[in-house]
Design a protein around this motif. Sequence first.
Motif, PDB file in Angstrom:
ATOM      1  N   SER A  18      32.213   9.421  72.818  1.00  0.00           N
ATOM      2  CA  SER A  18      32.354  10.816  72.409  1.00  0.00           C
ATOM      3  C   SER A  18      33.814  11.248  72.458  1.00  0.00           C
ATOM      4  CB  SER A  18      31.465  11.715  73.264  1.00  0.00           C
ATOM      5  OG  SER A  18      32.150  12.198  74.367  1.00  0.00           O
ATOM      6  N   ILE A  19      34.590  10.667  73.394  1.00  0.00           N
ATOM      7  CA  ILE A  19      36.022  10.994  73.447  1.00  0.00           C
ATOM      8  C   ILE A  19      36.716  10.561  72.154  1.00  0.00           C
ATOM      9  CG2 ILE A  19      38.206  10.307  74.526  1.00  0.00           C
ATOM     10  CD1 ILE A  19      36.848  10.395  77.199  1.00  0.00           C
ATOM     11  N   PHE A  20      36.411   9.345  71.704  1.00  0.00           N
ATOM     12  CA  PHE A  20      37.054   8.853  70.474  1.00  0.00           C
ATOM     13  C   PHE A  20      36.717   9.738  69.288  1.00  0.00           C
ATOM     14  CE2 PHE A  20      36.893   4.396  72.474  1.00  0.00           C
ATOM     15  CZ  PHE A  20      38.148   4.583  73.031  1.00  0.00           C
ATOM     16  N   GLU A  21      35.454  10.131  69.190  1.00  0.00           N
ATOM     17  CA  GLU A  21      35.044  10.959  68.051  1.00  0.00           C
ATOM     18  C   GLU A  21      35.762  12.299  68.047  1.00  0.00           C
ATOM     19  OE1 GLU A  21      30.810  11.264  68.246  1.00  0.00           O
ATOM     20  OE2 GLU A  21      30.586   9.110  67.863  1.00  0.00           O
ATOM     21  N   ALA A  23      38.702  14.171  65.530  1.00  0.00           N
ATOM     22  CA  ALA A  23      38.501  15.461  64.873  1.00  0.00           C
ATOM     23  C   ALA A  23      39.590  16.469  65.221  1.00  0.00           C
ATOM     24  CB  ALA A  23      37.141  16.022  65.257  1.00  0.00           C
ATOM     25  N   LEU A  24      40.183  16.342  66.409  1.00  0.00           N
ATOM     26  CA  LEU A  24      41.157  17.343  66.857  1.00  0.00           C
ATOM     27  C   LEU A  24      42.598  16.877  66.717  1.00  0.00           C
ATOM     28  CD1 LEU A  24      39.333  18.606  70.046  1.00  0.00           C
ATOM     29  CD2 LEU A  24      39.958  20.021  68.120  1.00  0.00           C
ATOM     30  N   ALA A  64      40.630  29.676  69.416  1.00  0.00           N
ATOM     31  CA  ALA A  64      41.549  30.812  69.333  1.00  0.00           C
ATOM     32  C   ALA A  64      42.351  30.785  68.026  1.00  0.00           C
ATOM     33  CB  ALA A  64      42.491  30.807  70.526  1.00  0.00           C
ATOM     34  N   GLY A  65      42.196  29.737  67.235  1.00  0.00           N
ATOM     35  CA  GLY A  65      42.887  29.656  65.948  1.00  0.00           C
ATOM     36  C   GLY A  65      44.295  29.098  66.028  1.00  0.00           C
ATOM     37  N   ALA A  66      44.597  28.351  67.087  1.00  0.00           N
ATOM     38  CA  ALA A  66      45.953  27.842  67.267  1.00  0.00           C
ATOM     39  C   ALA A  66      46.198  26.614  66.401  1.00  0.00           C
ATOM     40  CB  ALA A  66      46.176  27.477  68.729  1.00  0.00           C
ATOM     41  N   ASP A  67      47.503  26.329  66.149  1.00  0.00           N
ATOM     42  CA  ASP A  67      47.763  25.060  65.487  1.00  0.00           C
ATOM     43  C   ASP A  67      48.705  24.163  66.261  1.00  0.00           C
ATOM     44  OD1 ASP A  67      49.904  26.581  64.898  1.00  0.00           O
ATOM     45  OD2 ASP A  67      49.602  26.618  62.735  1.00  0.00           O
TER      46      ASP A  67
END
Lengths: 153, 109
Positions: A31-34, A38-39, A113-116
């Motif tokens: 699950s960490i890899f997935e 994504a992030l 929070a919408g950060a980039d």
Amino acid sequence: MEAVLQISFFFCLLAAGYFFGRRAEKKHYQSIFEREAALRYLVISSDRMPPPEYLKHHGELVCGNVVISLDYFKFVAAGLYQLVGGRIPVYESLLDRARREALLRMQAEAQSAGADAIINLKFETSRISGNAGNGIGSIEVLAYGTALIPKTP
Amino acid sequence: MNKLLISNIEVIPGKKTVQHLGLVQGSTVRAKHAGKDIMAGLKNIFGGELSAYTDLLSESRQEALDRMTEQARAIGANAVINVRFSTSSITAGASEILAYGTAVVLEDK
């Protein structure tokens, strides 16, 4: 007779720790890899000053934490490793998992929070001793930083 | 009441620090009840995450932050910068969480 019972109890615990611990670790890494994939767009850096392209952003503190526990097999194995010294792989993987999980939770908070980007990342690790007093217990890892959120015009 | 800005960097983009008001801090000591501790003891055999403790610590961290911002608000700050966290275990089953930072007055540039 009593000694036999004690020894078999010990091996039962060892086997339970080995099987369940391994399964949990495997699932967790999966699950960490997935989630990391994504992030990946969310840049994390340990710089103290925001990079020039983020100077117009708004900053906010975000943190993520996790408490993760050793299993019985690892506890026994670590004791054996400590006799000969050197690396203790069973602890290494535990801390690696905890740190990456804490990072992912922090990233998830920043994402909602919408950060980039996240700057000035800090880690903190502490040992949690459960009810067992001198026993092993578990570790807590906290990751925190400043999330940079684009200002809405 | 508007929200205080909390950040762990010293220079906030787009703002300038007009006044330093000094150190503010908030801390809390918490423990879980014995039932949860027994469950955690079982988890020590099988391994895995102790979500009860994770929740406990994130709640108490929030509380420490709240106390810190309260203190900052009381001395007239509108932001706390350079915030740090620190954790220590006091006795078995209880831990102290401390949050500290510098209270400042910020103005738009």
